[in-house]
Design a protein around this motif. Sequence first.
Motif, PDB file in Angstrom:
ATOM      1  N   ASN A  16       0.832  -1.202   0.000  1.00  0.00           N
ATOM      2  CA  ASN A  16       0.000   0.000   0.000  1.00  0.00           C
ATOM      3  C   ASN A  16       0.866   1.252   0.000  1.00  0.00           C
ATOM      4  O   ASN A  16       1.982   1.245   0.542  1.00  0.00           O
ATOM      5  CB  ASN A  16      -0.923   0.032   1.231  1.00  0.00           C
ATOM      6  CG  ASN A  16      -1.887  -1.129   1.259  1.00  0.00           C
ATOM      7  OD1 ASN A  16      -2.867  -1.158   0.539  1.00  0.00           O
ATOM      8  ND2 ASN A  16      -1.588  -2.104   2.104  1.00  0.00           N
ATOM      9  N   SER A  18       0.431   5.884  -0.099  1.00  0.00           N
ATOM     10  CA  SER A  18      -0.464   7.047  -0.096  1.00  0.00           C
ATOM     11  C   SER A  18       0.357   8.320  -0.227  1.00  0.00           C
ATOM     12  O   SER A  18       1.489   8.412   0.285  1.00  0.00           O
ATOM     13  CB  SER A  18      -1.299   7.095   1.189  1.00  0.00           C
ATOM     14  OG  SER A  18      -0.464   7.212   2.318  1.00  0.00           O
ATOM     15  N   LEU A  26      -3.886  10.740  -2.859  1.00  0.00           N
ATOM     16  CA  LEU A  26      -3.859   9.559  -3.711  1.00  0.00           C
ATOM     17  C   LEU A  26      -3.381   8.373  -2.882  1.00  0.00           C
ATOM     18  O   LEU A  26      -2.345   8.451  -2.211  1.00  0.00           O
ATOM     19  CB  LEU A  26      -2.926   9.765  -4.903  1.00  0.00           C
ATOM     20  CG  LEU A  26      -2.718   8.548  -5.826  1.00  0.00           C
ATOM     21  CD1 LEU A  26      -4.033   8.186  -6.520  1.00  0.00           C
ATOM     22  CD2 LEU A  26      -1.611   8.820  -6.846  1.00  0.00           C
ATOM     23  N   SER A  27      -4.162   7.305  -2.916  1.00  0.00           N
ATOM     24  CA  SER A  27      -3.766   6.085  -2.218  1.00  0.00           C
ATOM     25  C   SER A  27      -4.052   4.896  -3.121  1.00  0.00           C
ATOM     26  O   SER A  27      -4.981   4.913  -3.930  1.00  0.00           O
ATOM     27  CB  SER A  27      -4.522   5.943  -0.888  1.00  0.00           C
ATOM     28  OG  SER A  27      -5.919   5.847  -1.111  1.00  0.00           O
ATOM     29  N   GLY A  28      -3.239   3.893  -2.989  1.00  0.00           N
ATOM     30  CA  GLY A  28      -3.403   2.708  -3.817  1.00  0.00           C
ATOM     31  C   GLY A  28      -2.783   1.500  -3.161  1.00  0.00           C
ATOM     32  O   GLY A  28      -2.006   1.613  -2.199  1.00  0.00           O
ATOM     33  N   PRO A  56      -6.092  -5.187  -7.218  1.00  0.00           N
ATOM     34  CA  PRO A  56      -5.644  -3.800  -7.069  1.00  0.00           C
ATOM     35  C   PRO A  56      -6.749  -2.892  -6.540  1.00  0.00           C
ATOM     36  O   PRO A  56      -7.938  -3.220  -6.605  1.00  0.00           O
ATOM     37  CB  PRO A  56      -5.257  -3.418  -8.491  1.00  0.00           C
ATOM     38  CG  PRO A  56      -6.221  -4.198  -9.338  1.00  0.00           C
ATOM     39  CD  PRO A  56      -6.513  -5.483  -8.588  1.00  0.00           C
ATOM     40  N   GLN A  57      -6.342  -1.724  -6.045  1.00  0.00           N
ATOM     41  CA  GLN A  57      -7.287  -0.691  -5.658  1.00  0.00           C
ATOM     42  C   GLN A  57      -6.597   0.674  -5.703  1.00  0.00           C
ATOM     43  O   GLN A  57      -5.425   0.799  -5.333  1.00  0.00           O
ATOM     44  CB  GLN A  57      -7.852  -0.942  -4.255  1.00  0.00           C
ATOM     45  CG  GLN A  57      -6.817  -1.024  -3.151  1.00  0.00           C
ATOM     46  CD  GLN A  57      -7.452  -1.264  -1.801  1.00  0.00           C
ATOM     47  OE1 GLN A  57      -8.661  -1.361  -1.684  1.00  0.00           O
ATOM     48  NE2 GLN A  57      -6.624  -1.355  -0.770  1.00  0.00           N
ATOM     49  N   VAL A  58      -7.320   1.693  -6.175  1.00  0.00           N
ATOM     50  CA  VAL A  58      -6.798   3.056  -6.300  1.00  0.00           C
ATOM     51  C   VAL A  58      -7.885   4.019  -5.862  1.00  0.00           C
ATOM     52  O   VAL A  58      -9.060   3.851  -6.219  1.00  0.00           O
ATOM     53  CB  VAL A  58      -6.370   3.367  -7.750  1.00  0.00           C
ATOM     54  CG1 VAL A  58      -5.846   4.793  -7.850  1.00  0.00           C
ATOM     55  CG2 VAL A  58      -5.321   2.392  -8.238  1.00  0.00           C
ATOM     56  N   LEU A  59      -7.497   5.046  -5.088  1.00  0.00           N
ATOM     57  CA  LEU A  59      -8.445   6.062  -4.617  1.00  0.00           C
ATOM     58  C   LEU A  59      -7.828   7.442  -4.783  1.00  0.00           C
ATOM     59  O   LEU A  59      -6.733   7.705  -4.274  1.00  0.00           O
ATOM     60  CB  LEU A  59      -8.811   5.821  -3.152  1.00  0.00           C
ATOM     61  CG  LEU A  59      -9.649   6.921  -2.481  1.00  0.00           C
ATOM     62  CD1 LEU A  59     -11.008   7.038  -3.141  1.00  0.00           C
ATOM     63  CD2 LEU A  59      -9.804   6.644  -0.984  1.00  0.00           C
ATOM     64  N   SER A  73     -12.630   6.260  -7.430  1.00  0.00           N
ATOM     65  CA  SER A  73     -11.949   5.047  -6.994  1.00  0.00           C
ATOM     66  C   SER A  73     -12.174   3.902  -7.961  1.00  0.00           C
ATOM     67  O   SER A  73     -13.177   3.854  -8.681  1.00  0.00           O
ATOM     68  CB  SER A  73     -12.427   4.627  -5.592  1.00  0.00           C
ATOM     69  OG  SER A  73     -13.779   4.223  -5.615  1.00  0.00           O
ATOM     70  N   TYR A  74     -11.203   2.999  -7.963  1.00  0.00           N
ATOM     71  CA  TYR A  74     -11.308   1.716  -8.674  1.00  0.00           C
ATOM     72  C   TYR A  74     -10.803   0.629  -7.725  1.00  0.00           C
ATOM     73  O   TYR A  74      -9.785   0.791  -7.055  1.00  0.00           O
ATOM     74  CB  TYR A  74     -10.471   1.694  -9.954  1.00  0.00           C
ATOM     75  CG  TYR A  74     -10.228   0.280 -10.437  1.00  0.00           C
ATOM     76  CD1 TYR A  74     -11.231  -0.438 -11.082  1.00  0.00           C
ATOM     77  CD2 TYR A  74      -9.002  -0.353 -10.212  1.00  0.00           C
ATOM     78  CE1 TYR A  74     -11.023  -1.739 -11.498  1.00  0.00           C
ATOM     79  CE2 TYR A  74      -8.787  -1.657 -10.627  1.00  0.00           C
ATOM     80  CZ  TYR A  74      -9.797  -2.348 -11.271  1.00  0.00           C
ATOM     81  OH  TYR A  74      -9.597  -3.644 -11.664  1.00  0.00           O
ATOM     82  N   ALA A  75     -11.532  -0.469  -7.666  1.00  0.00           N
ATOM     83  CA  ALA A  75     -11.115  -1.591  -6.826  1.00  0.00           C
ATOM     84  C   ALA A  75     -11.640  -2.877  -7.435  1.00  0.00           C
ATOM     85  O   ALA A  75     -12.709  -2.906  -8.058  1.00  0.00           O
ATOM     86  CB  ALA A  75     -11.629  -1.426  -5.395  1.00  0.00           C
TER      87      ALA A  75
END
Length: 319
Positions: A16, A18, A26-28, A56-59, A73-75
């Motif tokens: 992880n 950020s 931005l965090s992923g 994966p995950q992105v915010l 977001s994408y997760a």
Amino acid sequence: SSDFTYKNRIYAGYLNMSIQLNKWGLSGGLTYEKTELDAVFRGQKVHVPSFDNLVPQVLLNMALDNITNIKLSYAMKLVRPYISYLDPTVNTSDSLTLQYGNPQLKPELTNRYELSYSVNNAKLFRDFVLFFNDNRNSIENIRFPKGNGIFESTWKNVGKNQRLGISATLNWKPLSSLTVGAALTAQFVWLESRALGISNKSLMRRLTLNGSYKLPLGYSIDFYGFFDSNNLRLQGYRSGWKFYNMSINKKFKNERLTLGLRMETFFKPHTYIDEVIKTSDYEQQQSYRYQNQNLRFTISYKIGKKEIKSPQIKTVENE
């Protein structure tokens, strides 16, 4: 005849990060999961495929001010099949529907995209979300006729499950003694199996209500309601749940003794759920009746007082 042993071992690693820059954040993260499976049915080992997944995950977050945020977001969501979906034991409790699991099922992988706008005010919290979910290996229940009025029912990774919708959540506190909340979700659902040549689509809705009101003399009233429209399935639908309850509580001055009266689905004694299966060859309907009407009287009394104290930490200043 129904001895089924199923074991899974899950190994996972997480990474992880950020970054915060002024109003932007931005965090992923990336998760690797390895699942090893073993199954034994009636003393014979069942070949069950193991699988590896990268999740994966992105915010991306932007703060417009101290109380307003926009998030994109994408997760990827990984859901492993339930044990009841895997057990190959034939359930003959319903002599007209022979139901059994499929130990070859793979987990569902859903790509989830969301755009949200939220305002966190002390009196009124508002959150609006636009979302799209894309599932390419949905686990669906499949029924097919075997003749003489008998059907077989099992689960397969045969479906494409896509959902486009919007949800709104409101929490309002106009008075210190009154709190009201509501959440509404509306989504259009597309289900399709090219292998079976089946498709289905419909609009689904869900409403949740809750409220709490504190009255004088230690009285309070709480309400909760859950109302769901028909749940779409690849070969039909299942009618939605409607559940609600109301509680009236009396707390005495010492706050040790509390009396409560809780009423659940008090307008109707039973809840009826229909499962409707429609294909080009046949139509089947199964109806279920649930006893959800309850009246409960509760008494609680607190003895003593629980205290959690943090340990004292000695500090030494050294220049």
